[in-house]
Scaffold this active site. Structure first.
Site, PDB file in Angstrom:
ATOM      1  CE  LYS A  35      -0.739   0.198   5.045  1.00 47.94           C
ATOM      2  NZ  LYS A  35      -0.430   1.579   5.367  1.00 47.94           N
ATOM      3  CE1 TYR A 267      14.092  31.418  -0.825  1.00 45.75           C
ATOM      4  CE2 TYR A 267      14.384  29.031  -0.724  1.00 45.75           C
ATOM      5  CZ  TYR A 267      13.962  30.167  -1.403  1.00 45.75           C
ATOM      6  OH  TYR A 267      13.410  30.044  -2.646  1.00 45.75           O
TER       7      TYR A 267
END
Length: 358
Positions: A35, A267
């Site tokens: 899954k 940043y």
């Protein structure tokens, strides 16, 4: 382009360890959980390796995953009810004899078409999904009336990783469920469904317990998920397996800078070089599902090179100038850094990241 490398030798080593622990007589009971894009490892890639290992049963999340690998397994169970929402995919799955639908409520039982192959989920104490044990009689009435085909009855032991009595309490709860199911099968002239209860940790703890039960009450499957991918989150005292991570995340260099001591990176300039050094950017970031490295976090590549916070959406800044680096060889250090478990690190990786089996 960044890519995920799948180590087939590690996969088969993990499989053989699991098989040896469970026992040769039980090897046919090993099912693989695929899954969520095989826990981020690539659905089709992992299905192919499982097929090579002669595993015939798998569990997927939804109809889309089931249809992608429909030709590769004898038995495929869809674990979650999104199946009903995509009508076209539902109809395609209903035409496949080897695809079954998990049903977790009495209401859902009334929604599936006649002759749908189902596995009935029972709440055995985890209080997450499944009907209550006292609703079994009503569930069988609905199954009989709507002419559904009962393939399996299952639950989930949520305490396989932990010390405490809950693991054993849940075992007893599901044992009572199995006894009741057999009574109801006799009452309604149903074939005995397959029983399954344990995922990786629980299965490895409960193999001998399962063998101690009468044959008709034993689990017919062990749903092995994370152990196949090289991780066990249980206490080492429960099991001596030495499974190895099968996936490593690699990235390629975009550009390189020679930076003087005290240069700031990225940043906010939150990282600062401690010496004159080469720093390169590499083509993977949080846009690819990699968790966002923030100021104060210390993580390194497999090769030992510092990854500089903050990471960007599509790239990382890393010490050095190698053309290619292994960003993650083992998800555990990343899980520890972010206060989570390896599952979450892995399943966040975007399905679009290319996979290479080696």
């Amino acid at each position: 382009m960044a890519y995920l490398q799948i180590n087939s030798q590690h996969f088969f080593s993990n499989y053989h360890q699991i098989a040896q622990f469970i026992g040769q007589e039980n090897i046919h009971k090993i099912a693989i959980v695929l899954k969520d894009n095989a826990y981020g490892h690539g659905l089709k890639e992992m299905a192919q390796l499982a097929k090579e290992a002669k595993i015939t049963t798998c569990f997927v999340k939804n109809t889309k995953e089931a249809l992608e690998i429909a030709a590769m397994f004898r038995h495929i169970t869809i674990l979650y009810p999104q199946s009903l929402e995509d009508k076209e995919a539902l109809q395609q799955c209903l035409k496949q004899d080897n695809i079954y639908f998990c049903v977790a409520s009495l209401e859902a039982l009334k929604l599936y078409p006649k002759q749908t192959k189902i596995e009935l989920e029972i709440n055995s104490g985890m209080n997450r999904n499944g009907i209550q044990a006292q609703q079994l009689q009503e569930a069988f009435e609905i199954i009989n009336k709507r002419e559904l085909e009962l393939i399996g009855v299952f639950s989930h032991n949520g305490f396989g990783d932990d010390f405490g009595s809950e693991f054993y309490t849940q075992n007893n709860e599901f044992l009572m469920v199995k006894k009741k199911v057999l009574e109801l099968c006799n009452q309604y002239s149903f074939k005995k469904p397959r029983f399954h209860f344990f995922s990786s940790s629980g299965a490895l703890r409960a193999v001998r317990y399962n063998e101690s039960l009468p044959l008709e009450l034993q689990d017919d499957l062990f749903r092995i998920g994370i152990a196949f991918y090289g991780y066990l989150c249980q206490d080492i005292r429960f099991c001596g397996l030495n499974v190895k991570p099968i996936a490593s995340l690699w990235a390629r260099k975009i550009s390189t800078y020679f930076l003087k001591k005290g240069s700031r990176i990225g940043y906010g300039g939150v990282s600062e070089t401690k010496e004159d050094t080469l720093v390169s950017s590499y083509d993977v970031g949080y846009g690819d599902g990699l968790f966002r490295l923030r100021e104060g976090m210390e993580l390194k590549t497999k090769e030992g090179f510092k990854i500089y916070p903050r990471s960007s959406m599509d790239c990382l800044s890393i010490q050095g100038d190698r053309e290619e680096l292994c960003i993650i060889e083992d998800a555990n250090p990343w899980a520890e850094a972010f206060g989570t478990i390896p599952y979450e690190i892995l399943v966040h990786l975007q399905p679009t990241i290319p996979k290479k089996i080696v």
